[in-house]
Design a protein around this motif. Structure first.
Motif, PDB file in Angstrom:
ATOM      1  N   GLN A   1       9.235  -2.269  -5.513  1.00 28.30           N
ATOM      2  CA  GLN A   1       8.023  -2.168  -6.652  1.00 28.30           C
ATOM      3  C   GLN A   1       8.350  -3.095  -7.739  1.00 28.30           C
ATOM      4  O   GLN A   1       9.408  -2.857  -8.451  1.00 28.30           O
ATOM      5  CB  GLN A   1       7.831  -0.650  -6.910  1.00 28.30           C
ATOM      6  CG  GLN A   1       6.620  -0.531  -7.806  1.00 28.30           C
ATOM      7  CD  GLN A   1       6.184   1.108  -7.866  1.00 28.30           C
ATOM      8  OE1 GLN A   1       6.849   1.898  -7.317  1.00 28.30           O
ATOM      9  NE2 GLN A   1       5.478   1.267  -8.922  1.00 28.30           N
ATOM     10  N   GLY A   2       7.494  -3.776  -8.281  1.00 29.46           N
ATOM     11  CA  GLY A   2       7.586  -4.669  -9.278  1.00 29.46           C
ATOM     12  C   GLY A   2       7.081  -4.184 -10.666  1.00 29.46           C
ATOM     13  O   GLY A   2       7.093  -4.517 -11.650  1.00 29.46           O
ATOM     14  N   THR A   3       5.878  -3.265 -10.353  1.00 32.27           N
ATOM     15  CA  THR A   3       5.111  -2.728 -11.800  1.00 32.27           C
ATOM     16  C   THR A   3       4.984  -1.439 -11.532  1.00 32.27           C
ATOM     17  O   THR A   3       4.992  -0.759 -10.375  1.00 32.27           O
ATOM     18  CB  THR A   3       3.824  -3.465 -11.791  1.00 32.27           C
ATOM     19  OG1 THR A   3       2.925  -3.002 -10.919  1.00 32.27           O
ATOM     20  CG2 THR A   3       4.040  -5.095 -11.964  1.00 32.27           C
TER      21      THR A   3
ATOM     22  N   TYR B   1       0.663  -1.369  -5.155  1.00 28.72           N
ATOM     23  CA  TYR B   1       1.260  -1.943  -6.308  1.00 28.72           C
ATOM     24  C   TYR B   1       1.683  -3.113  -5.864  1.00 28.72           C
ATOM     25  O   TYR B   1       2.125  -3.629  -4.845  1.00 28.72           O
ATOM     26  CB  TYR B   1       2.294  -0.996  -6.941  1.00 28.72           C
ATOM     27  CG  TYR B   1       3.421  -0.671  -6.021  1.00 28.72           C
ATOM     28  CD1 TYR B   1       4.546  -1.726  -5.552  1.00 28.72           C
ATOM     29  CD2 TYR B   1       3.564   0.544  -5.131  1.00 28.72           C
ATOM     30  CE1 TYR B   1       5.525  -1.340  -4.447  1.00 28.72           C
ATOM     31  CE2 TYR B   1       4.502   1.047  -4.288  1.00 28.72           C
ATOM     32  CZ  TYR B   1       5.468  -0.185  -4.049  1.00 28.72           C
ATOM     33  OH  TYR B   1       6.513   0.166  -3.030  1.00 28.72           O
ATOM     34  N   ALA B   2       1.980  -4.158  -7.128  1.00 28.42           N
ATOM     35  CA  ALA B   2       2.417  -5.413  -7.041  1.00 28.42           C
ATOM     36  C   ALA B   2       4.108  -5.314  -6.781  1.00 28.42           C
ATOM     37  O   ALA B   2       4.879  -4.401  -7.318  1.00 28.42           O
ATOM     38  CB  ALA B   2       2.441  -6.142  -8.264  1.00 28.42           C
ATOM     39  N   THR B   3       4.601  -6.260  -5.601  1.00 31.57           N
ATOM     40  CA  THR B   3       6.047  -6.086  -5.550  1.00 31.57           C
ATOM     41  C   THR B   3       6.845  -7.055  -6.212  1.00 31.57           C
ATOM     42  O   THR B   3       6.108  -7.928  -6.998  1.00 31.57           O
ATOM     43  CB  THR B   3       6.321  -6.352  -3.954  1.00 31.57           C
ATOM     44  OG1 THR B   3       6.007  -7.832  -3.679  1.00 31.57           O
ATOM     45  CG2 THR B   3       5.429  -5.523  -3.070  1.00 31.57           C
TER      46      THR B   3
ATOM     47  N   ILE C   1       0.651  -1.130  -0.098  1.00 30.78           N
ATOM     48  CA  ILE C   1       0.105  -0.045  -0.136  1.00 30.78           C
ATOM     49  C   ILE C   1       0.870   1.211   0.061  1.00 30.78           C
ATOM     50  O   ILE C   1       2.026   1.314   0.565  1.00 30.78           O
ATOM     51  CB  ILE C   1      -1.042  -0.087   1.234  1.00 30.78           C
ATOM     52  CG1 ILE C   1      -1.761  -1.404   1.173  1.00 30.78           C
ATOM     53  CG2 ILE C   1      -1.863   1.410   1.247  1.00 30.78           C
ATOM     54  CD1 ILE C   1      -2.540  -1.679   2.515  1.00 30.78           C
ATOM     55  N   LEU C   2       0.584   2.256  -0.707  1.00 28.10           N
ATOM     56  CA  LEU C   2       1.303   3.483  -1.031  1.00 28.10           C
ATOM     57  C   LEU C   2       1.882   4.145   0.298  1.00 28.10           C
ATOM     58  O   LEU C   2       2.617   4.791   0.409  1.00 28.10           O
ATOM     59  CB  LEU C   2       0.513   4.323  -1.836  1.00 28.10           C
ATOM     60  CG  LEU C   2       0.388   3.755  -3.301  1.00 28.10           C
ATOM     61  CD1 LEU C   2      -0.440   4.720  -4.082  1.00 28.10           C
ATOM     62  CD2 LEU C   2       1.770   3.361  -4.002  1.00 28.10           C
TER      63      LEU C   2
END
Length: 773
Positions: free
Chosen positions: A285-287, A272-274, A263-264
């Motif tokens: 961060q993955g994406t 975001y997906a890690t 969560i941001l």
């Protein structure tokens, strides 16, 4: 800036330097101008990324290809490093290969350095219908997502592809059509071999891609064997759902990590997906896509997916937790996914009753509630207080219930402001944010309340169950006070009840004085014993008001006596001057009457209890210590009860009499108040008055009215009527006769013309109260 679209096979050599490498940064309107007919915008972007289509510009923002000089002086086209992140590796290789293809010179010019002969500028052909399928396209693959293509793009942000086989390249182009639950995606293929279904953001595969290869079917079969369902995760605090603004979400299937989401933070609830996998944790961060929903499995190989969980943690999962994953841990920190229940939550349905009790799977319209603050009180959860927050229409999953922070024991109280049905009162006290356990707790300790609940009753407001003996003792003492008030207030007529609440401080003063006088002989059985008789701010305030009234009456008496004394010297009274002076004193008397018609003692409020329990902002909560043995208004409940007992004999009688002891010696008060400007005594009205406090006040307040010269008469009128206060004198004093027939609980009742009203205020008094206070 003009753009045009060509296929890679149609790219001419003079266009190598015109390939736009920054198409991902262009606005949707720019891209829609050159969008091929019948193609969705997301599909168009995907084909640009894969190099199947090429966006050309006379002046590209970031050229995809650039000329590079070899040591031999030969110039070749190379892929621009600044544009690499926008294109797949396959596209980059294809572009460079195209510059070396036969018939397309890879040099900027010939051996003489001249530029190659320019080919005619490409002009897009008018839109035409799709060409017939090429021979050999004999297979198809279909999958479904339980939302629209637009919602998938905005809330999840991934695209899909079928992995390549030895005989066929990866397939990224999909046709879409609406379905009962969302959208069906379909693709054609020449090779029927199983292949991987890939969900990706740009070039990064998402965790839902990691499963067995999918099976293609002969074309026109129309079989949907895989499906996904996006959901909006949330957590519950108290009786409300909210969106966490910090922490992590986890998607598990068959006790394996599918995807970790971070969560941001900083009051933002997107995530975001890690880069984490079940085998290797990495919270980077993955994406490059922020999401509002998580893509879950719906069907795999035509079977509804089970053993799937969503989990919320405030800190990243540890290696030890993953290595020891079990059902108990998943149940403690998350929720199992029931796909049929999720689909049911997406169906159109009537709005749920408010306040809504959150379920594990919720229709988006049901979870919206009124809440003025951005965050749920005392937490970092974003309040779902606007329909825009769930306008995607996706089901909202309660991933976890956070434990409400247990409140320390505190004790407050409030007084009912108007008589009303008990259920109506609870609705005004509680809000949608008041936890159900708090509502039950407060109701549990207020079984003494009447129904309808009556004005002035005391409502007990604990913040939690008492634990220590001291806490239990405090609660018992407050309930004892509240019960006493409710029992006696419940016996009064509406008019008597209104009078008790309006003139409580004055009546309490007289009740306390009466009880102090008879206490040595033992209190009557119908009164409530307490240790604070004549103690506290109420007694002090009422005593000062009465002293002031006595003082004013004495002044009126003295002015009259002075005029009489002067008359003996000058031969007559100047009645005009006397009437003028008396009018000034009557005006002062109005102010004192007004003070008796309002509460002067202000009990401090306890705002924190109201906030902690999320009670209505209209409720006024005080600390219970203020009305127990040592507060501002000690023993408020028993004082209210005794005043009510004292008023009980006033049923059907218009006035209650209160002796003004200090003024009783003013022998000329009758003449002073009734004389007119001509010196004649005006006609004075007589009224029926009952002595306050009945039998147990005999000889002190009520029973001795017959021997008192002056008293206050309080009108027993309803809540909607103006307060009435009068100065009266007793007939026995004026005419020297005896009222007779006055005894016991009717002590003080004047028969016939026994009590004379010398000065009275009602509507004027009400106006004075409004103007002055």
């Amino acid at each position: 800036m003009g753009y045009r679209v060509v296929k890679l096979s149609e790219l001419a050599s003079y266009e190598f330097g015109n390939i736009e490498g920054a198409f991902a940064e262009l606005g949707e309107r720019e891209l829609e101008r050159v969008l091929p007919q019948g193609m969705a915008l997301n599909t168009f972007k995907a084909q640009l990324q894969e190099g199947q289509l090429i966006l050309l510009s006379d002046a590209p923002n970031t050229p995809a290809l650039s000329l590079s000089s070899a040591p031999s002086g030969e110039k070749t086209w190379q892929f621009n490093t600044a544009a690499q992140s926008r294109f797949s590796p396959q596209a980059q290789t294809a572009f460079v290969s195209r510059t070396k293809a036969k018939g397309s010179s890879s040099r900027s010019g010939d051996s003489a350095g001249t530029q190659a002969v320019s080919e005619p500028a490409y002009t897009p052909q008018p839109p035409v219908e799709d060409k017939p399928e090429k021979p050999g396209v004999n297979y198809e693959y279909l999958f479904e997502v339980a939302c629209s293509e637009e919602v998938l793009a905005s809330e999840v942000g991934c695209q899909f592809a079928l992995g390549k086989t030895p005989k066929e390249a990866s397939i990224v182009s999909w046709e879409t059509k609406p379905s009962e639950h969302g959208t069906v995606f379909s693709a054609k293929a020449t090779d029927g071999a199983p292949r991987k279904l890939i969900a990706k953001v740009a070039n990064t595969e998402k965790g839902v891609s990691n499963k067995e290869p999918v099976k293609l079917k002969p074309k026109d079969t129309g079989a949907v064997r895989e499906a996904f369902i996006p959901v909006v995760p949330s957590v519950q605090l108290g009786s409300r759902l909210g969106f966490p603004t910090e922490g992590f979400y986890y998607h598990f299937h068959n006790n394996k990590l599918v995807q970790e989401y971070k969560i941001l933070g900083e009051d933002r609830w997107a995530f975001y997906a890690t880069r984490s996998t079940h085998e290797k944790l990495n919270t980077e961060q993955g994406t490059n896509k922020y999401q509002g929903a998580i893509l879950l499995y719906w069907k795999i190989d035509s079977k509804v997916v089970k053993n799937q969980h969503l989990v919320y943690l405030d800190q990243a999962v540890t290696r030890e937790q993953l290595d020891n994953l079990n059902d108990d841990w998943l149940a403690e920190h998350g929720a199992p996914i029931d796909v049929p229940a999720l689909l049911a939550a997406m169906q159109p349905q009537q709005a749920a009753e408010k306040p809504y009790k959150p379920q594990t799977f919720n229709a988006p319209a049901n979870v919206v509630y009124d809440h003025k603050e951005r965050l749920l009180m005392g937490s970092t959860l974003k309040a779902i207080n606007n329909r825009r927050l769930v306008e995607s229409g996706l089901p909202v999953v309660k991933v976890k219930t956070l434990p409400s922070e247990e409140l320390a024991f505190d004790l407050g109280y409030c007084q009912v402001e108007k008589t009303q049905p008990l259920d109506d009162y609870w609705r005004t006290l509680f809000t949608e944010d008041t936890p159900t356990d708090i509502q039950s707790l407060i109701k549990k300790y207020n079984e003494h309340l009447n129904n309808p609940v009556r004005e002035g009753e005391i409502v007990v407001v604990p913040t939690s169950e008492p634990k220590s003996e001291e806490e239990k003792s405090r609660l018992d003492a407050l309930i004892d006070e509240a019960k006493a008030a409710s029992i006696e207030l419940g016996k009064l007529t509406d008019e008597a009840l209104a009078t008790v609440n309006r003139h409580f401080e004055l009546l309490d003063y007289y009740a306390s004085e009466a009880l102090k006088s008879v206490k040595e002989d033992g209190l009557p059985s119908d009164v409530y014993a307490h240790a604070s008789l004549g103690v506290g701010a109420v007694a002090s305030g009422a005593g000062k008001h009465l002293q002031n009234i006595n003082s004013i009456l004495s002044e009126i008496n003295n002015v009259y006596v002075t005029q009489v004394a002067m008359a003996s010297r000058v031969g007559g009274i100047n009645y005009g001057a006397f009437i003028a002076e008396r009018a000034v004193l009557f005006k002062k008397l109005d102010g004192s009457f007004a003070a008796l018609s309002k509460r002067s003692v202000k009990v401090p409020t306890n705002v924190q209890v109201r906030k902690n329990l999320k009670l209505s902002t209209r409720s006024v909560i005080h600390n219970a210590n203020e009305i127990t043995s040592k507060g501002v208004v000690p023993n408020l409940g028993k004082r209210m009860a005794n005043v009510a007992v004292g008023m009980s004999a006033a049923r059907g009688v218009g006035y209650v009499g209160l002796t003004l002891s200090a003024a009783s010696g003013a022998n000329n008060i009758y003449e002073a108040c009734s004389v007119d400007a001509t010196g004649e005594c005006g006609k004075v009205a007589t009224r029926e008055v009952i002595g306050f406090a009945g039998g147990w006040g005999a000889g002190i307040v009520g029973g001795n009215i017959a021997s008192a010269s002056v008293m206050l008469a309080i009108g027993v009128v309803g809540i909607t009527s103006a307060p009435v206060i009068a100065v009266a004198t007793v007939g026995a004093f004026i005419v020297g006769g005896s009222l007779g027939g006055i005894a016991g609980s009717t002590a003080g009742k004047a028969l016939g013309d026994g009590i004379y009203f010398l000065y009275e205020k009602s509507h004027e008094l009400a106006d004075y109260v409004v103007e002055t206070f």
